[in-house]
Design a protein around this motif. Sequence first.
Motif, PDB file in Angstrom:
ATOM      1  N   TYR A 143       5.563 -15.905   8.606  1.00 39.82           N
ATOM      2  CA  TYR A 143       6.834 -15.246   8.672  1.00 39.82           C
ATOM      3  C   TYR A 143       6.766 -14.663   7.192  1.00 39.82           C
ATOM      4  O   TYR A 143       7.243 -13.538   6.973  1.00 39.82           O
ATOM      5  N   SER A 160      10.364  -0.953  13.687  1.00 36.28           N
ATOM      6  CA  SER A 160       9.533  -1.237  14.414  1.00 36.28           C
ATOM      7  C   SER A 160       8.993  -0.079  15.073  1.00 36.28           C
ATOM      8  O   SER A 160       7.776  -0.067  15.654  1.00 36.28           O
ATOM      9  N   GLU A 212       4.615 -11.547   7.023  1.00 36.42           N
ATOM     10  CA  GLU A 212       5.247 -10.458   7.771  1.00 36.42           C
ATOM     11  C   GLU A 212       6.421  -9.941   7.040  1.00 36.42           C
ATOM     12  O   GLU A 212       6.534  -8.744   6.865  1.00 36.42           O
ATOM     13  N   MET A 218      -0.552  -7.724  17.717  1.00 38.84           N
ATOM     14  CA  MET A 218       0.066  -8.433  16.683  1.00 38.84           C
ATOM     15  C   MET A 218      -1.040  -9.181  15.746  1.00 38.84           C
ATOM     16  O   MET A 218      -1.001  -9.060  14.569  1.00 38.84           O
ATOM     17  N   TRP A 274      12.945 -12.339   7.815  1.00 37.16           N
ATOM     18  CA  TRP A 274      11.699 -13.006   7.813  1.00 37.16           C
ATOM     19  C   TRP A 274      11.299 -13.831   6.937  1.00 37.16           C
ATOM     20  O   TRP A 274      10.905 -14.997   7.067  1.00 37.16           O
ATOM     21  N   LYS A 281       5.211  -7.429   4.250  1.00 37.99           N
ATOM     22  CA  LYS A 281       4.543  -6.423   4.831  1.00 37.99           C
ATOM     23  C   LYS A 281       5.605  -5.510   5.203  1.00 37.99           C
ATOM     24  O   LYS A 281       5.698  -4.188   4.817  1.00 37.99           O
ATOM     25  N   PRO A 324       2.779  -4.154   9.615  1.00 37.03           N
ATOM     26  CA  PRO A 324       3.436  -5.522  10.089  1.00 37.03           C
ATOM     27  C   PRO A 324       2.992  -5.566  11.553  1.00 37.03           C
ATOM     28  O   PRO A 324       2.779  -4.781  12.363  1.00 37.03           O
ATOM     29  N   SER A 325       2.954  -7.090  11.773  1.00 38.65           N
ATOM     30  CA  SER A 325       2.687  -7.310  13.386  1.00 38.65           C
ATOM     31  C   SER A 325       3.600  -7.187  14.208  1.00 38.65           C
ATOM     32  O   SER A 325       3.359  -6.772  15.374  1.00 38.65           O
ATOM     33  N   SER A 326       4.907  -6.915  13.807  1.00 34.26           N
ATOM     34  CA  SER A 326       6.039  -6.636  14.652  1.00 34.26           C
ATOM     35  C   SER A 326       5.896  -5.192  15.294  1.00 34.26           C
ATOM     36  O   SER A 326       6.390  -4.993  16.472  1.00 34.26           O
ATOM     37  N   LEU A 346      -2.690  -8.530  11.580  1.00 37.07           N
ATOM     38  CA  LEU A 346      -2.602  -9.589  10.401  1.00 37.07           C
ATOM     39  C   LEU A 346      -3.584  -9.356   9.351  1.00 37.07           C
ATOM     40  O   LEU A 346      -3.439  -9.862   8.116  1.00 37.07           O
ATOM     41  N   SER A 379      12.606  -7.247   7.080  1.00 37.19           N
ATOM     42  CA  SER A 379      11.958  -8.176   6.040  1.00 37.19           C
ATOM     43  C   SER A 379      12.808  -9.236   5.554  1.00 37.19           C
ATOM     44  O   SER A 379      12.131 -10.134   5.311  1.00 37.19           O
TER      45      SER A 379
END
Length: 406
Positions: free
Chosen positions: A156, A116, A159, A74, A141, A162, A83-85, A78, A138
């Motif tokens: 958030y 994801s 994210e 994650m 968040w 992204k 996306p970090s998810s 960044l 999206s």
Amino acid sequence: MRVLFVCHRMPYPPTDGARVRAYHIIRHLARSHQVVVAAPTRSPAEREAVEGLRQLGCDVLSGPIGRTAAIARMARNLATPEPSSMGYFYSPALAAGIRREASARPFDLIFAYCSSVAPYVAELRGCPRVMDFVDMDSQKWLMVAGARRWPLSFGYRLEGRKLERAEAEIAASFDLCLCITPAELATLRGYGLPAATATGWFPNGVDLAYFAPSEAPYDPDAIGFVGRMDYFPNQQAVLAFCDRVLPRIQAVRPAASFTIIGAEPSRDIRALATRPGVQVTGTVADVRPLLSRCAVSVAPLSIARGVQNKILESMALGVPVVASPATAGGIEAVPGRHLAVAGDSAGMVEACLNLMRHPEERARLARAGRALVERTYHWDVAMRRLDSHLAPVLAMARTGRQDIPV
């Protein structure tokens, strides 16, 4: 047909919203196809859960995700467009297992559950591909960003932006993209997808035999809430209810109680149990006895996307629901006919007290809510709608298939 179903969480046992929908899709597909379920695992319990899927006749691929490695991925994302998810849900071992399986015996259809998992199937081509976004994450968040302070708000929002880009790119690479409600579908179509990408929606359902009304008497002073308590929108809703609603109800009905039913309560949520009349259960094997004894089930979320299973399950149990507009918006219910909707704390107090005071009104809403679920949210209804979307894709699969490059 041989179907690969990739899920971001082990979809068994079906104890929360994400797992429930995935499990019922898998069970439905397994009745007609050879299904290979691929999902990461984070605990020994999840690794043992694969047996429940094998009992459906499915083969299962799994790979571990360690907490430290997930956080590292994650953090790495960044500084990238990814996306970090997607880093959080990525297991290198599972990805390798999927590649080996596809190389040894190609799939006729790929079904990806939630954005994801898109990285797991990015290289698998040569057969029709279906993406069930469920909710458009999206937007969720971005809504959370508006409710958090800096620096969490920045994280958030980053994210969310992204994910907006990723969702559009993912959707353009799949043959069929699905969502859980017409509102989520409108967001998806707003990305301007290629004409070749089919889209549609199908709802969640409820196991009506399992979530059946109880014949035991209810407690007219009991209020319940169901939901995972490591999820910020649920935490925010419960904290606000205990601060702004419950004390005003208890001023009129001193015996009023509030039971918070849900796994993984945070420290702030556990601390609520020190307040008069509040019980925090943590994980329970069966929510039905606790929820069925309640006069009212509340769903006061200010941040909500898609369909809230907590509403459907309460209605199925014959427990009337008082919901916020955001929570009720994902359900095909008429306020006042199938459930009560309250837009602020004062309205929530009034709606709860009305149902606690008047058993005949409670019974009316209970009957109407159950009837709505029977008519619209039975899993058979949801799966028939899914079948209507899958039919053209399955026809594509039957016409032939190229070998899947891995």
